[in-house]
Design a protein around this motif. Structure first.
Motif, PDB file in Angstrom:
ATOM      1  N   LEU A  49       0.827  -1.205   0.000  1.00 15.29           N
ATOM      2  CA  LEU A  49       0.000   0.000   0.000  1.00 15.29           C
ATOM      3  C   LEU A  49       0.857   1.249   0.000  1.00 15.29           C
ATOM      4  O   LEU A  49       0.569   2.227  -0.681  1.00 15.29           O
ATOM      5  N   LEU A  50       1.930   1.183   0.788  1.00  9.45           N
ATOM      6  CA  LEU A  50       2.780   2.367   0.916  1.00  9.45           C
ATOM      7  C   LEU A  50       3.329   2.796  -0.431  1.00  9.45           C
ATOM      8  O   LEU A  50       3.460   3.980  -0.717  1.00  9.45           O
ATOM      9  N   ARG A  51       3.650   1.798  -1.252  1.00 11.07           N
ATOM     10  CA  ARG A  51       4.284   2.129  -2.520  1.00 11.07           C
ATOM     11  C   ARG A  51       3.349   2.888  -3.450  1.00 11.07           C
ATOM     12  O   ARG A  51       3.792   3.538  -4.394  1.00 11.07           O
ATOM     13  N   VAL A  91      -8.516  30.180 -13.052  1.00 11.26           N
ATOM     14  CA  VAL A  91      -8.898  28.878 -13.615  1.00 11.26           C
ATOM     15  C   VAL A  91      -7.738  27.897 -13.443  1.00 11.26           C
ATOM     16  O   VAL A  91      -7.905  26.769 -12.960  1.00 11.26           O
ATOM     17  N   THR A  92      -6.519  28.370 -13.800  1.00 14.02           N
ATOM     18  CA  THR A  92      -5.353  27.490 -13.660  1.00 14.02           C
ATOM     19  C   THR A  92      -5.145  27.102 -12.196  1.00 14.02           C
ATOM     20  O   THR A  92      -4.992  25.924 -11.856  1.00 14.02           O
ATOM     21  N   ALA A  93      -5.118  28.128 -11.340  1.00 15.82           N
ATOM     22  CA  ALA A  93      -4.794  27.885  -9.939  1.00 15.82           C
ATOM     23  C   ALA A  93      -5.826  26.960  -9.312  1.00 15.82           C
ATOM     24  O   ALA A  93      -5.461  26.004  -8.609  1.00 15.82           O
ATOM     25  N   LEU A  94      -7.098  27.216  -9.578  1.00 18.03           N
ATOM     26  CA  LEU A  94      -8.124  26.424  -8.914  1.00 18.03           C
ATOM     27  C   LEU A  94      -8.147  24.997  -9.440  1.00 18.03           C
ATOM     28  O   LEU A  94      -8.274  24.051  -8.660  1.00 18.03           O
ATOM     29  N   SER A  95      -7.998  24.850 -10.766  1.00 19.97           N
ATOM     30  CA  SER A  95      -8.070  23.479 -11.284  1.00 19.97           C
ATOM     31  C   SER A  95      -6.846  22.686 -10.823  1.00 19.97           C
ATOM     32  O   SER A  95      -6.971  21.560 -10.325  1.00 19.97           O
ATOM     33  N   LEU A  96      -5.645  23.276 -10.976  1.00 17.81           N
ATOM     34  CA  LEU A  96      -4.436  22.578 -10.521  1.00 17.81           C
ATOM     35  C   LEU A  96      -4.512  22.300  -9.022  1.00 17.81           C
ATOM     36  O   LEU A  96      -4.202  21.209  -8.552  1.00 17.81           O
ATOM     37  N   GLY A  97      -4.967  23.331  -8.297  1.00 20.20           N
ATOM     38  CA  GLY A  97      -5.049  23.199  -6.842  1.00 20.20           C
ATOM     39  C   GLY A  97      -6.011  22.105  -6.440  1.00 20.20           C
ATOM     40  O   GLY A  97      -5.725  21.314  -5.537  1.00 20.20           O
ATOM     41  N   ALA A  98      -7.143  22.044  -7.132  1.00 16.07           N
ATOM     42  CA  ALA A  98      -8.133  21.027  -6.778  1.00 16.07           C
ATOM     43  C   ALA A  98      -7.578  19.639  -7.039  1.00 16.07           C
ATOM     44  O   ALA A  98      -7.672  18.738  -6.195  1.00 16.07           O
ATOM     45  N   VAL A  99      -6.942  19.470  -8.207  1.00 14.00           N
ATOM     46  CA  VAL A  99      -6.399  18.152  -8.539  1.00 14.00           C
ATOM     47  C   VAL A  99      -5.331  17.765  -7.511  1.00 14.00           C
ATOM     48  O   VAL A  99      -5.359  16.663  -6.935  1.00 14.00           O
ATOM     49  N   ALA A 100      -4.387  18.687  -7.255  1.00 12.38           N
ATOM     50  CA  ALA A 100      -3.300  18.376  -6.318  1.00 12.38           C
ATOM     51  C   ALA A 100      -3.862  18.123  -4.925  1.00 12.38           C
ATOM     52  O   ALA A 100      -3.428  17.202  -4.222  1.00 12.38           O
ATOM     53  N   GLY A 101      -4.846  18.942  -4.533  1.00 11.39           N
ATOM     54  CA  GLY A 101      -5.408  18.803  -3.197  1.00 11.39           C
ATOM     55  C   GLY A 101      -6.109  17.468  -3.025  1.00 11.39           C
ATOM     56  O   GLY A 101      -5.913  16.770  -2.027  1.00 11.39           O
ATOM     57  N   VAL A 102      -6.896  17.098  -4.030  1.00 12.66           N
ATOM     58  CA  VAL A 102      -7.617  15.828  -3.937  1.00 12.66           C
ATOM     59  C   VAL A 102      -6.619  14.671  -3.929  1.00 12.66           C
ATOM     60  O   VAL A 102      -6.764  13.702  -3.169  1.00 12.66           O
ATOM     61  N   THR A 103      -5.583  14.776  -4.766  1.00 14.38           N
ATOM     62  CA  THR A 103      -4.554  13.731  -4.780  1.00 14.38           C
ATOM     63  C   THR A 103      -3.922  13.586  -3.406  1.00 14.38           C
ATOM     64  O   THR A 103      -3.777  12.478  -2.874  1.00 14.38           O
ATOM     65  N   THR A 104      -3.541  14.741  -2.835  1.00 17.22           N
ATOM     66  CA  THR A 104      -2.907  14.708  -1.526  1.00 17.22           C
ATOM     67  C   THR A 104      -3.836  14.094  -0.493  1.00 17.22           C
ATOM     68  O   THR A 104      -3.427  13.244   0.310  1.00 17.22           O
ATOM     69  N   LEU A 105      -5.086  14.517  -0.549  1.00 15.27           N
ATOM     70  CA  LEU A 105      -6.051  14.012   0.424  1.00 15.27           C
ATOM     71  C   LEU A 105      -6.245  12.511   0.247  1.00 15.27           C
ATOM     72  O   LEU A 105      -6.258  11.755   1.230  1.00 15.27           O
ATOM     73  N   GLY A 106      -6.363  12.088  -1.010  1.00 15.39           N
ATOM     74  CA  GLY A 106      -6.513  10.653  -1.270  1.00 15.39           C
ATOM     75  C   GLY A 106      -5.306   9.887  -0.748  1.00 15.39           C
ATOM     76  O   GLY A 106      -5.446   8.836  -0.109  1.00 15.39           O
ATOM     77  N   ILE A 108      -3.170  10.725   1.648  1.00 14.13           N
ATOM     78  CA  ILE A 108      -3.064  10.652   3.113  1.00 14.13           C
ATOM     79  C   ILE A 108      -4.192   9.802   3.686  1.00 14.13           C
ATOM     80  O   ILE A 108      -3.999   9.120   4.697  1.00 14.13           O
ATOM     81  N   ALA A 109      -5.333   9.808   3.025  1.00 11.25           N
ATOM     82  CA  ALA A 109      -6.425   8.950   3.512  1.00 11.25           C
ATOM     83  C   ALA A 109      -6.000   7.487   3.445  1.00 11.25           C
ATOM     84  O   ALA A 109      -6.178   6.725   4.403  1.00 11.25           O
ATOM     85  N   LEU A 110      -5.393   7.126   2.321  1.00  9.78           N
ATOM     86  CA  LEU A 110      -4.929   5.753   2.158  1.00  9.78           C
ATOM     87  C   LEU A 110      -3.837   5.433   3.186  1.00  9.78           C
ATOM     88  O   LEU A 110      -3.817   4.352   3.786  1.00  9.78           O
ATOM     89  N   LEU A 111      -2.961   6.411   3.400  1.00  7.94           N
ATOM     90  CA  LEU A 111      -1.871   6.190   4.357  1.00  7.94           C
ATOM     91  C   LEU A 111      -2.412   6.004   5.767  1.00  7.94           C
ATOM     92  O   LEU A 111      -1.953   5.153   6.523  1.00  7.94           O
ATOM     93  N   ILE A 112      -3.402   6.821   6.116  1.00  8.78           N
ATOM     94  CA  ILE A 112      -3.947   6.716   7.473  1.00  8.78           C
ATOM     95  C   ILE A 112      -4.734   5.418   7.630  1.00  8.78           C
ATOM     96  O   ILE A 112      -4.654   4.748   8.656  1.00  8.78           O
ATOM     97  N   TRP A 113      -5.446   5.055   6.567  1.00 11.06           N
ATOM     98  CA  TRP A 113      -6.167   3.778   6.615  1.00 11.06           C
ATOM     99  C   TRP A 113      -5.183   2.633   6.817  1.00 11.06           C
ATOM    100  O   TRP A 113      -5.393   1.751   7.655  1.00 11.06           O
ATOM    101  N   ARG A 114      -4.088   2.671   6.080  1.00 10.92           N
ATOM    102  CA  ARG A 114      -3.051   1.646   6.215  1.00 10.92           C
ATOM    103  C   ARG A 114      -2.497   1.655   7.633  1.00 10.92           C
ATOM    104  O   ARG A 114      -2.306   0.623   8.263  1.00 10.92           O
ATOM    105  N   ARG A 115      -2.272   2.847   8.140  1.00 10.70           N
ATOM    106  CA  ARG A 115      -1.698   2.980   9.469  1.00 10.70           C
ATOM    107  C   ARG A 115      -2.639   2.411  10.534  1.00 10.70           C
ATOM    108  O   ARG A 115      -2.211   1.842  11.521  1.00 10.70           O
ATOM    109  N   ARG A 116      -3.912   2.592  10.317  1.00 15.23           N
ATOM    110  CA  ARG A 116      -4.870   2.121  11.309  1.00 15.23           C
ATOM    111  C   ARG A 116      -5.100   0.621  11.207  1.00 15.23           C
ATOM    112  O   ARG A 116      -5.269  -0.055  12.212  1.00 15.23           O
ATOM    113  N   THR A 117      -5.122   0.094   9.987  1.00 14.23           N
ATOM    114  CA  THR A 117      -5.533  -1.303   9.832  1.00 14.23           C
ATOM    115  C   THR A 117      -4.372  -2.283   9.890  1.00 14.23           C
ATOM    116  O   THR A 117      -4.566  -3.457  10.175  1.00 14.23           O
TER     117      THR A 117
END
Lengths: 247, 603
Positions: A49-51, A91-106, A108-117
């Protein structure tokens, strides 16, 4: 809306407290806890998962950081001068920001799930880590919220406060030592929340495992492969490192 | 010497004589006790003994297609870490794609001993079930560092040996034809270390004075690239501290002229330690020779002859002290590797220029010959038998010479010649110089080699000069560094209690040390009691008083009633009860002595 006392405390005084803690804490940690300065990787326990999750999170975060640097440090007048219109910029900032933000959130969510389980990974998690994850996730969530609110406002033609006229001037003014409290006061609630969580994160930074970010090994690109070093001189009794005092 | 001598450097190197290894694992156990019996490194064996053929530890670590350790020669003749260069390392820094997991080593465990005393009364005898040291859960033991010891598991396991897979049907596992030998492995302390090259932080380094490869624990940031970089998989990740750890060649011992713990405790006396002088400017070119089979010769060319006056002058010029040069002239490593050419490097094809070399095993050839009705120690018979040895030469060649059987056969020929030549002497016959000549040696060399390999005197095996750069008076100033048990939360007195603030093992570490080495050496070499008496013999204790070092010091204020007039010693303030102990000698620092029993002291 004129700044209240609370505004002065939050946007005029707090940033300097946080800066002092960040810099002082980092120096202190480097001097007294170089041994504890590590990524504390859990890859040995779980790699599959970490990889996936770790690169997703980290690369997403790198884009987010670049976005923050551009958004906060480059004044609107400069981008205007090179002919970038407000619309194009957002438009650039928000679209790039949204993509990067969602990626980051996804990530860390996976990392925390891994950490918990994953048993071994979870048992290697300290209270310090948990607090850090909480603040980090809160910062990411609040940041994404500001991005999405701005995007919605932009799409519906409504009026959302432009952070480049509020947050960014304030952020820069902190470093001129003339904090523009009024500018930050004018920002919307979401931005204020995000800024506050961000300040908390910076204050915690030196005391968590996040310090590994400060030792990003860029120098590796420029050094010869094999490192030779002379034998350390053993500390004489008088210079022997003193055990830290609080244990 | 035709070649120009570049910068001369010294390396403390090791040779192991595999003919004598009985696979007792004493080296592994003493090493573990000395260095890795801590949490976070439960699964780590700086020294391990593998049965070959076998998968090794970690499993199949020799499969570089998978693990990508060592160096790769590029089309342009340059060397590059096999796992990728600098940019690729940084690009994959968030998750090392080629790192072995704990399952590839083995999941360390303990037993639920408490259950033996806490189990409720019942008809069945309670058992101690295994419990994982990683997750704390009960577990099934399925693998360990030497699970396939002595060919356990037979063909099913040993067939997965990467070398067996490579050389195919030359290796037999039928009971009558099976063979095995033991391969003790430590860090190779390579001349061209790929673990050092892989470290993004620059925390790993090769010591300029003695060539020992170390990890700076204060600089390591836990990027784990070294684990991948090392093709021998001898750099380990401490999962509690988040730092890399590896064999240190027991540098605190070597610095004061003592052999490593694994060497010191080797039952078969098969380990040799000594200094090699080498030309560091030749390393890069030698490691990059085109044909892998030339790497053995290329590495020998890097070594310098310490008897050559030019080499000696160059060594002095480059800051190597005379006593190191003198030591290099007596070095058993130089004799075995370069002069007699009976020691071979382990996996030269990794291009790391390893510095722990091996004398390949001759197999039970004499017995086999005798059983078939031949004179098992006749030189002619022995030489002829080498091609049909039980341990296939091809297997040894894959281990030691990148697959070239020539040098292995030469070595085995020399070992066989030594047997025949020395038998004649033992039987009171005339020495037969032709036996030596047939193996490319002289009788005098054979006798010298015999002394080194068969008699193996302590002082011949270990020729280690003390560290330099600190104290040229050769006394060494290895400061009393403190107790190895004195780590955070450890049983040492100074480290009791206290949670580390940023996770386990943060804060300042104690510098690595096993003991007060000078005191240790004094004790080992003197007939009587040496130095200030620090030890209190519990066998003589009647239970009264407070023997020094047995209990934590008492605060004087808390024991005002104690009779102090009988204890006029200088330490009165610290230990008002000193007079009760039988040994009232000064022990000024409670952290330094008394409560620690050094590992070497059991001798």
């Amino acid at each position: 809306m004129s700044p209240t006392t609370l505004d002065y405390l939050l946007w005029g005084a707090l940033p300097y407290v946080v800066l002092a803690v960040l810099i002082g804490g980092t120096v202190w940690r480097y001097r007294y806890d170089r041994f504890g300065w590590t990524t504390r990787s859990s890859q040995l326990y779980e790699s599959r998962l970490l990889r996936i999750a770790s690169p997703v999170f980290h690369f997403g975060l790198l884009v987010v950081i670049v976005g923050h640097v551009v958004g906060l440090l480059i004044p609107e007048t400069w981008t205007d001068a090179v002919g970038i219109t407000d619309g194009m910029y957002h438009v650039t900032a928000l679209s790039l920001g949204a993509v990067a933000g969602v990626t980051t959130l996804g990530g860390i969510a996976l990392l925390i799930w891994r950490r918990r389980t994953n048993g071994p990974v979870f048992s290697a998690t300290t209270v310090n880590d948990k607090v850090m994850y909480l603040v980090l996730v809160a910062a990411i969530l609040a940041g994404l919220a500001t991005t999405l609110l701005s995007a919605v406002a932009g799409l519906t033609g409504g009026h959302e406060t432009d952070y480049r006229e509020t947050v960014s001037p304030w952020f820069r003014s902190v470093f001129y030592l003339q904090p523009d409290v009024a500018a930050m006061t004018a920002a919307s609630g979401a931005f204020k929340l995000h800024a506050l969580i961000g300040l908390t994160l910076f204050a915690l930074f030196p005391f968590t495992r996040l310090v590994h970010a400060f030792s990003a090994p860029v120098w590796y690109l420029f050094r010869p492969y094999v490192v030779y070093r002379s034998r350390d001189e053993e500390p004489t009794p008088s210079t022997r490192p003193i055990r830290r005092g609080w244990s | 010497m035709a070649q120009r001598i570049g910068k001369v450097m010294a390396q403390v190197a090791m040779v192991m004589n595999l003919d004598k290894c009985i696979g007792c694992h004493t080296c592994s156990v003493t090493c573990k006790q000395a260095w890795t019996n801590r949490s976070g490194v439960e699964y780590v064996w700086f020294n391990n003994v593998e049965t070959r053929p076998g998968q090794g530890y970690p499993r199949r670590h020799e499969d570089q297609e998978r693990w990508q350790g060592g160096w790769k020669r590029t089309a342009t003749g340059r060397l590059k870490p096999r796992a990728g260069g600098r940019l690729k390392k940084l690009a994959t820094i968030f998750a090392n794609p080629k790192m072995p997991s704990i399952q590839d080593y083995y999941e360390p465990w303990t037993y639920d001993y408490e259950h033996l005393v806490s189990a409720p009364l019942g008809d069945d005898i309670p058992g101690a079930r295994p419990r994982s040291l990683i997750s704390g859960e009960p577990m099934q033991i399925k693998w360990s560092a030497n699970w396939d010891d002595d060919l356990a598991g037979g063909e099913e396991l040993a067939a997965n040996d990467p070398i067996v897979q490579k050389i195919g049907d030359k290796v037999r596992f039928d009971y009558e034809q099976a063979f095995m030998f033991y391969l003790p492995r430590i860090c190779e302390h390579c001349l061209n270390p790929s673990c050092v090259a892989a470290c993004p932080s620059g925390a790993m380094y090769k010591r300029a004075e003695d060539g020992i490869v170390l990890v700076d624990q204060d600089k390591c940031r836990g990027w784990r690239m070294c684990v991948t970089g090392c093709p021998y998989k001898k750099v380990y990740f401490n999962h509690k501290t988040g730092k890399a750890e590896k064999c240190t060649l027991c540098y605190p011992r070597v610095e004061v002229g003592m052999p490593t713990v694994c060497s010191e405790t080797c039952v078969g006396r098969l380990r040799y330690l000594g200094v090699i002088l080498y030309d560091v400017e030749r390393v890069g070119r030698a490691a990059a020779v085109k044909d892998e089979k030339d790497l053995y010769e290329a590495q020998l060319d890097v070594f310098l002859d310490p008897d050559d006056p030019e080499v000696q002058a160059a060594a002095i010029r480059d800051g190597i002290p005379e006593r190191w040069v003198a030591s290099a002239r007596r070095s058993p490593i130089h004799l075995l590797a370069k002069r007699f050419r009976v020691a071979l490097p382990l996996h030269p094809e990794y291009r790391t220029m390893p510095m722990v070399w091996y004398i390949p095993p001759l197999s039970p050839v004499v017995d086999a010959l005798s059983e078939s009705g031949h004179d098992g120690e006749d030189a002619g018979n022995l030489f002829a038998a080498i091609d049909t040895l039980r341990i296939p030469v091809e297997y040894l060649a894959e281990l030691f010479t990148a697959g070239d059987p020539g040098p292995v056969k030469d070595v085995l020929g020399k070992l066989a010649a030594m047997r025949s030549y020395m038998r004649r002497i033992n039987l009171g016959e005339e020495p037969d110089e032709s036996i030596a000549t047939a193996a490319g040696m002289t009788g005098a060399d054979i006798e010298r080699m015999y002394r080194l390999l068969a008699l193996a005197k302590y002082d011949d095996r270990y020729v280690i000069p003390t560290a330099y750069g600190v104290d040229e008076a050769d006394r060494g100033v290895i400061d009393e560094i403190g107790c190895s048990l004195d780590f955070e939360g450890g049983p040492g007195m100074g480290g009791m209690g206290g949670e580390a603030p940023f996770g386990e093992a943060s804060g300042r570490p104690q510098p690595a040390s096993v003991e007060t080495f000078h005191a240790l050496r004094d004790r080992q070499t003197s007939d009587g009691r040496s130095g200030p008496a620090r030890r209190f013999n519990l066998l003589n204790w009647d239970g009264n008083g407070r023997p020094p070092g047995l209990f934590p010091e008492r605060d004087q204020k808390n024991s005002p009633g104690r009779d102090q007039k009988n204890s006029p010693g200088p330490d009165q303030k610290n230990s008002p009860d000193r007079q009760d102990g039988p040994e009232p000698e000064a022990r000024r620092n409670t952290r330094d002595g008394g409560h620690l029993r050094g590992h070497g002291e059991s001798k």
